[in-house]
Design a protein around this motif. Structure first.
Motif, PDB file in Angstrom:
ATOM      1  N   HIS A  24       0.319   4.065   1.124  1.00  0.00           N
ATOM      2  CA  HIS A  24       0.158   4.875   2.331  1.00  0.00           C
ATOM      3  C   HIS A  24       0.605   4.166   3.597  1.00  0.00           C
ATOM      4  O   HIS A  24       0.687   4.763   4.653  1.00  0.00           O
ATOM      5  CB  HIS A  24      -1.307   5.271   2.515  1.00  0.00           C
ATOM      6  CG  HIS A  24      -1.879   5.890   1.295  1.00  0.00           C
ATOM      7  ND1 HIS A  24      -1.476   7.099   0.816  1.00  0.00           N
ATOM      8  CD2 HIS A  24      -2.819   5.433   0.435  1.00  0.00           C
ATOM      9  CE1 HIS A  24      -2.158   7.378  -0.287  1.00  0.00           C
ATOM     10  NE2 HIS A  24      -2.968   6.387  -0.534  1.00  0.00           N
ATOM     11  N   CYS A  25       0.810   2.879   3.478  1.00  0.00           N
ATOM     12  CA  CYS A  25       1.112   2.095   4.678  1.00  0.00           C
ATOM     13  C   CYS A  25       2.222   1.130   4.310  1.00  0.00           C
ATOM     14  O   CYS A  25       2.287   0.659   3.203  1.00  0.00           O
ATOM     15  CB  CYS A  25      -0.086   1.264   5.118  1.00  0.00           C
ATOM     16  SG  CYS A  25      -1.656   2.082   4.962  1.00  0.00           S
ATOM     17  N   CYS A  46      -6.278   0.837   5.551  1.00  0.00           N
ATOM     18  CA  CYS A  46      -6.743   2.167   5.163  1.00  0.00           C
ATOM     19  C   CYS A  46      -7.663   2.138   3.959  1.00  0.00           C
ATOM     20  O   CYS A  46      -8.041   3.186   3.442  1.00  0.00           O
ATOM     21  CB  CYS A  46      -5.565   3.106   4.930  1.00  0.00           C
ATOM     22  SG  CYS A  46      -4.713   2.807   3.386  1.00  0.00           S
ATOM     23  N   CYS A 103      -5.938  -2.466   0.712  1.00  0.00           N
ATOM     24  CA  CYS A 103      -5.229  -2.375   1.991  1.00  0.00           C
ATOM     25  C   CYS A 103      -6.242  -2.578   3.109  1.00  0.00           C
ATOM     26  O   CYS A 103      -7.234  -1.868   3.181  1.00  0.00           O
ATOM     27  CB  CYS A 103      -4.560  -1.011   2.132  1.00  0.00           C
ATOM     28  SG  CYS A 103      -3.912  -0.743   3.783  1.00  0.00           S
ATOM     29  N   CYS A 144       0.855  -1.184   0.000  1.00  0.00           N
ATOM     30  CA  CYS A 144       0.000   0.000   0.000  1.00  0.00           C
ATOM     31  C   CYS A 144       0.895   1.239   0.000  1.00  0.00           C
ATOM     32  O   CYS A 144       1.827   1.334   0.778  1.00  0.00           O
ATOM     33  CB  CYS A 144      -0.894  -0.002   1.237  1.00  0.00           C
ATOM     34  SG  CYS A 144      -1.816   1.526   1.434  1.00  0.00           S
ATOM     35  N   TYR A 156      -7.245   1.583   0.903  1.00  0.00           N
ATOM     36  CA  TYR A 156      -6.723   1.928  -0.413  1.00  0.00           C
ATOM     37  C   TYR A 156      -6.946   0.749  -1.365  1.00  0.00           C
ATOM     38  O   TYR A 156      -6.859  -0.411  -0.957  1.00  0.00           O
ATOM     39  CB  TYR A 156      -5.228   2.227  -0.284  1.00  0.00           C
ATOM     40  CG  TYR A 156      -4.494   2.328  -1.605  1.00  0.00           C
ATOM     41  CD1 TYR A 156      -4.473   3.527  -2.319  1.00  0.00           C
ATOM     42  CD2 TYR A 156      -3.849   1.213  -2.129  1.00  0.00           C
ATOM     43  CE1 TYR A 156      -3.816   3.598  -3.532  1.00  0.00           C
ATOM     44  CE2 TYR A 156      -3.191   1.284  -3.344  1.00  0.00           C
ATOM     45  CZ  TYR A 156      -3.173   2.477  -4.049  1.00  0.00           C
ATOM     46  OH  TYR A 156      -2.523   2.527  -5.238  1.00  0.00           O
TER      47      TYR A 156
END
Ligand code: ADP
Ligand code: ZN
Ligand code: ZN
Length: 799
Positions: free
Chosen positions: A516-517, A535, A532, A514, A537
């Motif tokens: 963002h993570c 979050c 994800c 991901c 995504y």
């Protein structure tokens, strides 16, 4: 005038202190510390724990309120557990009430109905109260407070028992199951046309798992309430039924009694110092470092025997996952009905039953998972922690305690030894043993000098280059065939976390993550998308690898089901038992499957982590690990240590008896030292190597870690608060202390809350707890729904 000092059941900073209540005269003799009471608190009536009884008040005597009710007649927390509670509060910066609650079974935390059971001779006034019946509802007694005292005396004398009638006792035997109604294609159409996202998730779940699922599992899995499921039942797309589940899995099993085995020389050397601690009431901490199959469990059993001989009690902690029937059998086999078993698969009622056996001194040994360390024994003679390296010994919620630290505290209180056992100790424990803080007991030989199994490491990238696209390497394939021919058994192990199915390039090993993570994306078969789980995504499944453009990018961590299909295709004659969350969710299923495998009703046992530990079958001569590296991709400084531990544990399953064992480990990173050294089972070499890495990275055991995580729905606020905390800490900590942050947590947003963190690395920081308490106090007014600050000393999870 007698005053009770009470901790009320409101887990908040403002209420995290004792409040004074007047004890009404009629209860003056009854109220003692450790009892639960009901008190009025503002407009509410709350539960609370009496922590002290005194003659003077801190507050204005005029305003002091009376206790509203007594919830117990005998204390639920004894003196030791009360002080342990305060220590936990101090040590983990949790609320005192959370510490108390953590030590008690769920059944008595809630307000269950109380009943008195008549068991012996009681004074006439009490006898009359029962009106010839055997049970009496507590409410009846409450109408006659003048009889309290004689009732309490009868309870103390064992003539009356106070029990909590668990309402779920009857209902718990049944479980609500949900199954899809229309055929798959139709369900898929329905799902696509739904407007409601939650309901859609439910249907997609059933498309991926087209079968009957316990409602609870469904809710846990998807993080939903009953609502969406009910709506779908109404629409006729799902159907609900009840199925029977068993109440006590150990009920109808008879345990064949075993006798102590004559110890080997190594075992004798290990047990001697333990026995001398037991006999001399000395608090020592032992680290029993013994390879798998070296006979650690037998040493535990014989140490406990000595403890019982001294008239004392024993606690044995094992990781939840290895609380297998085999393990339970070994303890019940030796000590029979003196053993209580505590693990999370028990219902609220069952756990409460086991806990009462401890209180009533009907048992003297407890075998259980983490929270069993709080077993209310009053004359403890030993605490044993098996597989001490397991991360499940650390609780991830408040109170964030480690069972090892609690055990050491209790060991000091009772002047008794603590034994930590492992074939792959944590670096922290081994380093302490080397420094002499713990006493090291070493067992290097397997029973009967059986050789450790030969280990082959297969580079799966190489396999692909040579044209093998199967999930089985040629060597593993060949060895499985051999076992089938010889009538021996194979265990196949899928190193996979949870249900996740990640996507990996089979040419270069790249794992899709991901953006963002720092966590790998999960493949969803239904809509061919990657998601994800933290979050939400999403992106489509790529056609080629973003790193090397190879088209051999596949979803991986292939579920056990997929492996089972492939096994059936490759070895049609093989009988396979699959053990994963799906096949073992029913109580008793675990036992049944393992029993069948033990009786030779299958050739291959295929499973996830849950089969890695404690299994001991004489006919298993081959262990295969399909993907060794999944854990190396975690953002965790313990990733190498965990990989090494797991591979060692798994390898230990082969060749435990007269037949020699072999192990095949398939990996995409054969050059990694944790894989290489697991092959040689050279813990000492691994230890040195990993210590060097930790020293360079300034990680434990060279440095202590404390993680402060701030979360808030607004990103800016989360960052600002973390920044303030960081600069406050910088002002108040020693100059050598390293304060990292603010940095986004490795999973920076969970459920719309932004998460920022500050990592404190230190060698000596005696003031840290105080400073962090100041931080909490500073934000006291704001803490609550929006702002959350969590403080984790010695975190095991860095996410
Ligand atoms: P560990 O806990 O270290 O993995 P176990 O205690 O399970 O090892 O022992 C491995 C095997 O050896 C078990 O089958 C056990 O019954 C057997 N065993 C242990 N101690 C002895 C002994 N002193 N004599 C004979 N067999 C033993
Ligand atoms: Zn994400
Ligand atoms: Zn690639």
């Amino acid at each position: 005038m007698r005053i009770a000092s009470v901790i009320v059941d409101v887990p908040a900073r403002q209420t995290d202190r004792p409040f004074d209540y007047l004890i009404p005269e009629r209860w003056e003799d009854l109220v003692v510390p450790g009892m639960r009471v009901a008190v009025s608190f503002g407009p509410r009536k709350l539960q609370g724990f009496v922590i002290a009884v005194k003659d003077t008040v801190d507050a204005d005597v005029q305003k002091i309120k009376e206790l509203a009710d007594l919830l117990d007649v005998t204390p639920v927390l004894n003196e030791e557990l009360l002080s342990l509670g305060f220590w936990l509060t101090d040590e983990t910066l949790c609320f005192t009430i959370s510490a108390f609650q953590a030590m008690l079974p769920t059944a008595i935390k809630a307000s269950y109905k109380k009943q008195l059971l008549l068991k012996g001779n009681v004074p006439e006034e009490v006898q009359l109260l029962f009106r010839g019946k055997e049970t009496l509802d507590w409410e009846e007694l409450e109408k006659q407070p003048h009889i309290y005292k004689s009732v309490r005396e009868s309870i103390a004398a064992g003539a009356i028992e106070l029990v909590y009638k668990i309402k779920d006792r009857v209902q718990k035997k049944k479980q609500k199951m949900i199954r899809p109604v229309p055929p798959e294609e139709e369900l898929e159409k329905e799902a696509a046309s739904l407007r409601n996202g939650k309901q859609q998730d439910v249907l997609y779940y059933f498309l991926e798992n087209y079968r009957s699922v316990p409602l609870k599992e469904l809710k846990d899995e998807l993080g939903i309430t009953d609502g969406p499921v009910k709506a779908l039942v109404k629409k006729g797309l799902l159907h609900e039924t009840y199925v029977e589940i068993y109440r006590n899995p150990y009920d109808d099993e008879s345990f064949e009694r075993t006798k102590p085995l004559p110890l080997t020389e190594e075992q004798q050397q290990a047990i001697t110092p333990i026995l001398s601690s037991v006999q001399q009431n000395r608090h020592d901490v032992f680290l029993m470092y013994g390879v798998t199959g070296s006979g650690k469990t037998e040493v535990y059993l014989q140490s406990i025997e000595e403890v019982l001989k001294q008239g004392k009690e024993a606690i044995v902690l094992v990781p939840e996952i290895s609380l297998t029937p085999q393990m339970v059998h070994r303890f019940k086999g030796r000590f029979g009905s003196q053993v209580a078993v505590l693990h999370s698969a028990l219902s609220v009622g069952e756990k409460y039953d086991e806990w009462r056996k401890i209180l009533r001194k009907e048992v003297r040994v407890v075998v259980g998972a983490r929270s069993a360390v709080f077993a209310p024994f009053e004359n403890l003679g030993i605490i044993i922690i098996d597989e001490e390296h397991e991360s499940s010994y650390k609780q991830e919620d408040n109170p964030r305690y480690h069972a090892r630290e609690v055990a050491v505290w209790r060991g000091r209180y009772h002047n008794c030894p603590i034994v930590l056992g492992s074939a792959t100790p944590t670096l922290e424990s081994f380093a302490r043993a080397k420094k002499g803080v713990y006493q090291l007991l070493t067992m290097k030989k397997r029973m009967n000098e059986r050789a450790l199994p030969a280990v082959d490491i297969i580079d799966m990238r190489e396999e692909l280059r040579e044209g093998n696209r199967s999930m089985f390497s040629r060597l593993l394939h060949e060895k499985i065939l051999q076992r089938l021919e010889r009538g021996e058994q194979t265990v196949l192990f899928l190193n996979r976390r949870g249900h996740s199915t990640f996507v990996m390039c089979r040419d270069c090993g790249y794992v899709l993550q991901c953006p963002h993570c720092d966590i790998s994306l999960t493949y969803h078969r239904m809509n061919q998308r990657l998601k994800c789980h933290y979050c939400n995504y999403e992106e489509p499944m790529p056609n080629e690898c973003p790193a090397c453009s190879s088209t051999y990018i596949r979803f991986f961590g292939t579920g056990t089901q997929k492996v089972e299909e492939e096994l059936t295709r490759l070895f049609p004659e093989a009988r396979v038992i699959r053990m994963d969350v799906d096949t073992t969710s029913r109580k008793g299923a675990h036992e049944k499957l393992l029993g069948a495998f033990g009786e030779g009703k299958a050739d291959i046992l295929l499973g996830t982590q849950m089969i890695a530990k404690g299994l001991d079958f004489p006919h298993v001569t081959l262990v295969g690990v399909l993907t060794a590296d999944t854990m190396l991709h975690l953002p965790d400084f313990r990733a190498s240590e965990k990989t090494y531990q797991l591979l060692t544990q798994v390898s230990g399953r082969a060749g435990r008896h007269h037949l020699p064992g072999e192990v095949v480990i398939q990996t995409y990173t054969p050059e990694h030292y944790s894989v290489e050294l697991a092959k040689q089972q050279e813990y000492d070499v691994f230890f040195e190597r990993e210590m060097y890495m930790r020293k360079n990275g300034q990680y434990p055991p060279y440095y202590y870690l404390t993680l402060v995580t701030v979360s808030h729905p607004e990103l800016l606020k989360a960052v600002q608060v973390t920044e303030k905390i960081v600069s406050f800490l910088r002002q108040h900590c020693a100059p050598e202390t390293i304060i990292l942050g603010p940095a986004a947590s490795s999973i920076p947003r969970i459920k719309d809350r932004y998460r920022y963190q500050c990592m404190i690395k230190y060698k000596r920081e005696p003031n840290l707890k105080h400073v962090l308490r100041l931080v909490n106090e500073h934000y006291q007014a704001e803490l609550g729904k929006d702002l959350q600050i969590s403080i984790d000393f010695n975190p095991t999870m860095l996410m």
